[in-house]
Scaffold this active site. Structure first.
Site, PDB file in Angstrom:
ATOM      1  N   SER A   1       0.813  -1.216   0.000  1.00  0.00           N
ATOM      2  CA  SER A   1       0.000   0.000   0.000  1.00  0.00           C
ATOM      3  C   SER A   1       0.841   1.258   0.000  1.00  0.00           C
ATOM      4  CB  SER A   1      -0.898   0.000   1.239  1.00  0.00           C
ATOM      5  OG  SER A   1      -0.103   0.085   2.414  1.00  0.00           O
TER       6      SER A   1
ATOM      7  N   CYS B   1     -11.062   3.882   3.158  1.00  0.00           N
ATOM      8  CA  CYS B   1      -9.941   3.875   2.223  1.00  0.00           C
ATOM      9  C   CYS B   1     -10.100   4.866   1.075  1.00  0.00           C
ATOM     10  CB  CYS B   1      -9.724   2.472   1.687  1.00  0.00           C
ATOM     11  SG  CYS B   1     -11.213   1.648   1.108  1.00  0.00           S
TER      12      CYS B   1
ATOM     13  N   VAL C   1       3.962   1.311   6.148  1.00  0.00           N
ATOM     14  CA  VAL C   1       4.992   0.551   6.856  1.00  0.00           C
ATOM     15  C   VAL C   1       4.569  -0.892   7.099  1.00  0.00           C
ATOM     16  CG1 VAL C   1       4.167   1.271   9.139  1.00  0.00           C
ATOM     17  CG2 VAL C   1       6.562   0.588   8.845  1.00  0.00           C
ATOM     18  N   ASP C   2       3.284  -1.145   7.331  1.00  0.00           N
ATOM     19  CA  ASP C   2       2.856  -2.508   7.651  1.00  0.00           C
ATOM     20  C   ASP C   2       3.074  -3.466   6.486  1.00  0.00           C
ATOM     21  OD1 ASP C   2       2.062  -1.806  10.232  1.00  0.00           O
ATOM     22  OD2 ASP C   2       0.045  -1.242   9.586  1.00  0.00           O
ATOM     23  N   SER C   3       2.607  -3.087   5.308  1.00  0.00           N
ATOM     24  CA  SER C   3       2.796  -3.971   4.154  1.00  0.00           C
ATOM     25  C   SER C   3       4.267  -4.078   3.781  1.00  0.00           C
ATOM     26  CB  SER C   3       1.970  -3.490   2.966  1.00  0.00           C
ATOM     27  OG  SER C   3       2.334  -2.178   2.571  1.00  0.00           O
TER      28      SER C   3
ATOM     29  N   CYS D   1     -14.449  -4.426   0.900  1.00  0.00           N
ATOM     30  CA  CYS D   1     -13.220  -4.235   0.128  1.00  0.00           C
ATOM     31  C   CYS D   1     -12.309  -5.441   0.276  1.00  0.00           C
ATOM     32  CB  CYS D   1     -12.511  -2.959   0.572  1.00  0.00           C
ATOM     33  SG  CYS D   1     -10.969  -2.640  -0.329  1.00  0.00           S
TER      34      CYS D   1
END
Length: 354
Positions: A8, A191, A11-13, A95
């Site tokens: 995305s 989103c 930081v997480d992905s 989603c």
């Protein structure tokens, strides 16, 4: 394994990709463009560049796919239909099912991958009778609520590398690895809306239909813009000043009377009209064998709510009656009631009425 990771630009992905890379998987990145409009509130261009920077650092290829048309048909149209009906939907659940683990997973398989990984905070575990969805270790970040509507084959293909970690650990790992997004703020809000003012955004698609604001005993005290622009339990944005003969206390939305196009408000954060113990749902989606008899469980009636003990009674047409042990405030039709047994997510359903 052959794995595609959804990137995305956050930081997480990025850390999800980092961990999969270190584990030695044959890894590719994929950036989804799900919203077509380009304005000052849309960050898709910057997010894509951040995803590219992460892929350069990890030395993996990056694909970019446009699912804006599918998103509008499968998620956004539902979102608008629900608001026009006076309900308050949660499009992020759709989603995940329709886009990320729907059309995107189909694309991932065309790329030859076995699994699709994301930066969700959740755990996919192999149980005695097959795959199970569990809460993340970091309960403050747990996103199993948004994943409860996945079909079991979708869940089987999913990987959640962050499920056993806490957010602070993820940021520290990103910084230590030199990932360029280690300090990027988390995204907030729905989103496709981002940080834009929600009422102004909704007004582009839902016509205003003014009507009366009344107290619980039927006294008219103001005018609303349209029932779609309010949600149960809402305090701000009512444009109610002092009301003659009433205490100077805040007003809260208690009900929407659609046939009369009337907004009902009450005073007091815990007014009885804001509380209920019974919740009726639409047809449930299960991640377990559909129960035939009543059972006890825990329920979340909105994201980030603490688990609420309850008794669940299956009804005709797969609907549910959920009886909570304690009164629940501002239960909102259109939101999801998601059921748990300990850390395991059992499934959920759209709230229909109270």
């Amino acid at each position: 394994m052959k794995v595609v990771v959804g990137l995305s630009g956050g930081v997480d992905s990025a850390v999800a990709a980092l961990r999969l890379r270190r584990e030695g998987h044959e890894l590719q990145g994929l950036f989804m463009a799900n919203w077509a409009e380009d304005d000052s509130y849309c960050t898709i261009a910057d997010d894509y560049q951040d995803a590219r920077a992460v892929c350069r650092e990890l030395d993996i290829p990056l694909h970019r796919v446009d699912f804006a048309e599918q998103y509008r048909q499968r998620v956004f149209d539902y979102f608008l239909t629900e608001y026009r009906a006076g309900r308050t939907p949660n499009p992020d659940v759709l989603c995940n099912r329709e886009i990320k683990f729907g059309v995107c997973l189909e694309h991932v398989r065309r790329l030859g991958a076995e699994h699709f990984a994301t930066g969700h905070y959740a755990r996919r575990l192999e149980g005695t009778h097959g795959v199970e969805l569990h809460k993340a270790i970091d309960l403050d970040k747990d996103q199993s609520y948004f994943l409860h509507a996945l079909e079991l084959p979708q869940l089987q293909a999913a990987l959640f590398p962050l499920g056993d970690s806490r957010k602070a650990e993820v940021r520290a790992e990103a910084r230590a690895a030199g990932l360029p997004v280690y300090d990027k703020p988390d995204s907030t809000g729905i989103c496709f809306i981002g940080e834009r003012p929600f009422r102004e955004f909704l007004a582009q698609y839902v016509s205003e239909k003014p009507g009366p604001i009344e107290t619980a005993d039927g006294e008219p005290i103001g005018t609303h813009r349209g029932l779609a622009f309010y949600t149960l339990g809402q305090r701000g944005g009512l444009d109610l000043g002092g009301v003659s003969g009433r205490a100077e206390e805040p007003w809260y939305v208690a009900a929407k009377d659609l046939p009369r196009n009337t907004l009902v408000v009450v005073q007091g954060h815990d007014h009885p009209q804001l509380l209920c113990t019974q919740v009726h749902t639409l047809a449930a989606h299960w991640l377990i064998d559909p129960p035939a008899a009543p059972f006890t469980a825990a329920v979340k009636l909105r994201y980030r709510q603490a688990d609420q003990s309850c008794r669940v009674q299956p009804l005709a047409d797969a609907r549910l009656l959920i009886e909570c042990d304690h009164a629940q405030r501002a239960v909102t039709p259109g939101q999801f009631a998601v059921l748990y047994a300990g850390s395991r997510c059992l499934g959920g359903a759209v709230i229909d009425s109270v």
